[in-house]
Scaffold this motif. Structure first.
Motif, PDB file in Angstrom:
ATOM      1  N   SER A 167      48.933  41.364  38.842  1.00  0.00           N
ATOM      2  CA  SER A 167      49.498  42.289  37.858  1.00  0.00           C
ATOM      3  C   SER A 167      49.924  41.591  36.574  1.00  0.00           C
ATOM      4  N   ASN A 168      49.869  40.251  36.554  1.00  0.00           N
ATOM      5  CA  ASN A 168      50.186  39.520  35.329  1.00  0.00           C
ATOM      6  C   ASN A 168      49.510  38.148  35.381  1.00  0.00           C
ATOM      7  N   PRO A 169      49.247  37.544  34.223  1.00  0.00           N
ATOM      8  CA  PRO A 169      48.493  36.283  34.174  1.00  0.00           C
ATOM      9  C   PRO A 169      49.238  35.078  34.736  1.00  0.00           C
ATOM     10  N   ILE A 170      50.578  35.082  34.699  1.00  0.00           N
ATOM     11  CA  ILE A 170      51.332  33.946  35.218  1.00  0.00           C
ATOM     12  C   ILE A 170      51.084  33.775  36.713  1.00  0.00           C
ATOM     13  N   ASP A 171      51.156  34.875  37.448  1.00  0.00           N
ATOM     14  CA  ASP A 171      50.913  34.803  38.890  1.00  0.00           C
ATOM     15  C   ASP A 171      49.464  34.423  39.202  1.00  0.00           C
ATOM     16  N   ALA A 172      48.558  34.719  38.250  1.00  0.00           N
ATOM     17  CA  ALA A 172      47.141  34.446  38.473  1.00  0.00           C
ATOM     18  C   ALA A 172      46.749  33.015  38.131  1.00  0.00           C
ATOM     19  N   LEU A 173      47.654  32.255  37.517  1.00  0.00           N
ATOM     20  CA  LEU A 173      47.304  30.920  37.028  1.00  0.00           C
ATOM     21  C   LEU A 173      46.695  30.008  38.101  1.00  0.00           C
ATOM     22  N   PRO A 174      47.252  29.929  39.306  1.00  0.00           N
ATOM     23  CA  PRO A 174      46.623  29.059  40.322  1.00  0.00           C
ATOM     24  C   PRO A 174      45.181  29.467  40.627  1.00  0.00           C
ATOM     25  N   ALA A 175      44.920  30.781  40.636  1.00  0.00           N
ATOM     26  CA  ALA A 175      43.562  31.258  40.923  1.00  0.00           C
ATOM     27  C   ALA A 175      42.603  30.901  39.789  1.00  0.00           C
ATOM     28  N   PHE A 176      43.114  30.828  38.565  1.00  0.00           N
ATOM     29  CA  PHE A 176      42.287  30.449  37.415  1.00  0.00           C
ATOM     30  C   PHE A 176      41.684  29.057  37.605  1.00  0.00           C
ATOM     31  N   LYS A 177      42.394  28.221  38.330  1.00  0.00           N
ATOM     32  CA  LYS A 177      41.966  26.826  38.492  1.00  0.00           C
ATOM     33  C   LYS A 177      40.964  26.646  39.623  1.00  0.00           C
ATOM     34  N   ARG A 178      40.687  27.720  40.358  1.00  0.00           N
ATOM     35  CA  ARG A 178      39.706  27.617  41.436  1.00  0.00           C
ATOM     36  C   ARG A 178      38.305  27.418  40.847  1.00  0.00           C
ATOM     37  N   PRO A 179      37.575  26.419  41.296  1.00  0.00           N
ATOM     38  CA  PRO A 179      36.244  26.155  40.728  1.00  0.00           C
ATOM     39  C   PRO A 179      35.205  27.214  41.064  1.00  0.00           C
ATOM     40  N   ASP A 180      35.490  28.048  42.073  1.00  0.00           N
ATOM     41  CA  ASP A 180      34.499  29.040  42.486  1.00  0.00           C
ATOM     42  C   ASP A 180      34.670  30.380  41.786  1.00  0.00           C
ATOM     43  N   VAL A 181      35.670  30.513  40.895  1.00  0.00           N
ATOM     44  CA  VAL A 181      35.859  31.767  40.158  1.00  0.00           C
ATOM     45  C   VAL A 181      34.926  31.789  38.956  1.00  0.00           C
ATOM     46  N   ASP A 182      34.090  32.820  38.871  1.00  0.00           N
ATOM     47  CA  ASP A 182      33.096  32.910  37.800  1.00  0.00           C
ATOM     48  C   ASP A 182      33.578  33.718  36.602  1.00  0.00           C
ATOM     49  N   VAL A 183      34.340  34.772  36.849  1.00  0.00           N
ATOM     50  CA  VAL A 183      34.726  35.674  35.763  1.00  0.00           C
ATOM     51  C   VAL A 183      36.069  36.317  36.066  1.00  0.00           C
ATOM     52  N   VAL A 184      36.802  36.607  34.985  1.00  0.00           N
ATOM     53  CA  VAL A 184      38.098  37.279  35.105  1.00  0.00           C
ATOM     54  C   VAL A 184      38.070  38.543  34.251  1.00  0.00           C
ATOM     55  N   PHE A 185      38.371  39.669  34.874  1.00  0.00           N
ATOM     56  CA  PHE A 185      38.544  40.925  34.149  1.00  0.00           C
ATOM     57  C   PHE A 185      40.037  41.038  33.855  1.00  0.00           C
ATOM     58  N   MET A 186      40.402  40.999  32.577  1.00  0.00           N
ATOM     59  CA  MET A 186      41.819  40.870  32.230  1.00  0.00           C
ATOM     60  C   MET A 186      42.272  41.864  31.167  1.00  0.00           C
ATOM     61  N   ASP A 187      43.397  42.483  31.444  1.00  0.00           N
ATOM     62  CA  ASP A 187      44.059  43.361  30.479  1.00  0.00           C
ATOM     63  C   ASP A 187      44.776  42.494  29.440  1.00  0.00           C
ATOM     64  N   ILE A 188      45.233  43.124  28.364  1.00  0.00           N
ATOM     65  CA  ILE A 188      45.952  42.371  27.327  1.00  0.00           C
ATOM     66  C   ILE A 188      47.453  42.595  27.430  1.00  0.00           C
ATOM     67  N   ASN A 189      47.906  43.842  27.330  1.00  0.00           N
ATOM     68  CA  ASN A 189      49.343  44.129  27.375  1.00  0.00           C
ATOM     69  C   ASN A 189      49.822  44.199  28.819  1.00  0.00           C
ATOM     70  N   MET A 190      50.482  43.117  29.247  1.00  0.00           N
ATOM     71  CA  MET A 190      50.977  43.026  30.619  1.00  0.00           C
ATOM     72  C   MET A 190      52.368  42.416  30.620  1.00  0.00           C
ATOM     73  N   PRO A 191      53.118  42.592  31.703  1.00  0.00           N
ATOM     74  CA  PRO A 191      54.462  41.999  31.768  1.00  0.00           C
ATOM     75  C   PRO A 191      54.395  40.478  31.835  1.00  0.00           C
ATOM     76  N   SER A 203      40.882  25.299  29.462  1.00  0.00           N
ATOM     77  CA  SER A 203      39.597  25.795  29.956  1.00  0.00           C
ATOM     78  C   SER A 203      39.852  26.978  30.892  1.00  0.00           C
ATOM     79  N   HIS A 204      38.835  27.786  31.067  1.00  0.00           N
ATOM     80  CA  HIS A 204      38.992  28.958  31.930  1.00  0.00           C
ATOM     81  C   HIS A 204      37.612  29.505  32.291  1.00  0.00           C
ATOM     82  N   PRO A 205      37.529  30.358  33.312  1.00  0.00           N
ATOM     83  CA  PRO A 205      36.253  31.007  33.637  1.00  0.00           C
ATOM     84  C   PRO A 205      35.853  31.965  32.519  1.00  0.00           C
ATOM     85  N   LEU A 206      34.720  32.605  32.656  1.00  0.00           N
ATOM     86  CA  LEU A 206      34.327  33.639  31.711  1.00  0.00           C
ATOM     87  C   LEU A 206      35.349  34.779  31.757  1.00  0.00           C
TER      88      LEU A 206
END
Length: 242
Positions: A35-59, A72-75
């Motif tokens: 529900s927010n990018p801070i909580d998702a940060l560890p998952a961003f670092k996973r090498p097997d993640v290809d793409v992130v669908f992300m909202d802009i206005n979030m808590p 650096s980040h996935p697509l």
């Protein structure tokens, strides 16, 4: 080719829509929902993640601010209700920008762009394993049809529809020629007329301003002649291996 994705959005309905769209593709797996990018940060670092669908206005943090702070980040595919961040998003090199409510046809265009980018980045340019053969998905009636790029001969415009001609047959879909042309790799396909896009390696001959592909004579539009002929004549057969 399997595609692993994350969804970051604070709206449950928006998440449901994305998940329902992604379920249409058998090679896609949602490996995390946040529900927010801070909580998702560890998952961003996973090498097997290809793409992130992300909202802009979030808590906790704005999605674009979050991207600016990453080395650096996935697509990234932005999914937002606000149009005004589009230019700023593309400056951060996002792959696409989808405005809610997102129609499935628009999502499909974005997915095809994603598929092409991943194939390119992973070097899967030649036909090999069935799942690695470059392809797009085309919505025909209510069904998603996998179209292998190596099978496409040419595509013609039918006003609000296109007719895609391939070695497997013809397929009619409700989308524009400009839209489908953007989804195809530019090194392999070229628009030669306001009503035609062709596969460069399928050209059998050129006579005057007519291109022969299979048993079809396709006109070259006046505004396309110089560039089209240069591209076709310089082609060295570096398309998908037959």
């Amino acid at each position: 080719m399997n595609i692993n994705c994350l969804i970051i959005d604070d709206e449950p309905l928006a998440i449901q829509v994305l998940e329902s769209y992604l379920k249409e593709f058998s090679n896609v797996e949602v490996v995390g929902v946040f529900s927010n990018p801070i909580d998702a940060l560890p998952a961003f670092k996973r090498p097997d993640v290809d793409v992130v669908f992300m909202d802009i206005n979030m808590p906790r943090m704005n999605g674009l601010e979050f991207l600016r702070n990453l080395s650096s980040h996935p697509l990234i595919i932005i999914t937002t209700a606000y149009r005004e961040y589009a230019i700023e998003s593309y400056e951060l090199e996002v792959l696409d920008y989808l405005v809610k409510p997102i129609p499935f046809n628009r999502f499909l265009k974005s997915f095809n762009k994603l598929n092409a980018r991943l194939l390119q980045s992973k070097g899967l340019k030649q036909v090999g394993d069935f799942d690695q053969d470059p392809h797009i998905f085309l919505k025909v009636d209510k069904k998603l049809i996998k179209i292998f790029l190596s099978e496409i001969l040419y595509i013609e415009s039918l006003k609000d529809y296109i007719k895609l001609h391939s070695r497997e047959g013809t397929f009619i879909s409700h989308k524009s020629l400009s839209s489908i042309s953007e989804e195809l790799p530019a090194e392999n396909f070229i628009r030669v007329h306001k009503s035609y896009t062709i596969a460069i390696d399928k050209v059998k001959s050129i006579e005057g301003n007519l291109i022969e592909i299979a048993d079809k004579k396709i006109p070259i539009g006046r505004n396309y002649v110089k560039y089209a002929k240069e591209r076709i004549l310089k082609d060295k057969g570096n398309f998908l291996t037959e």
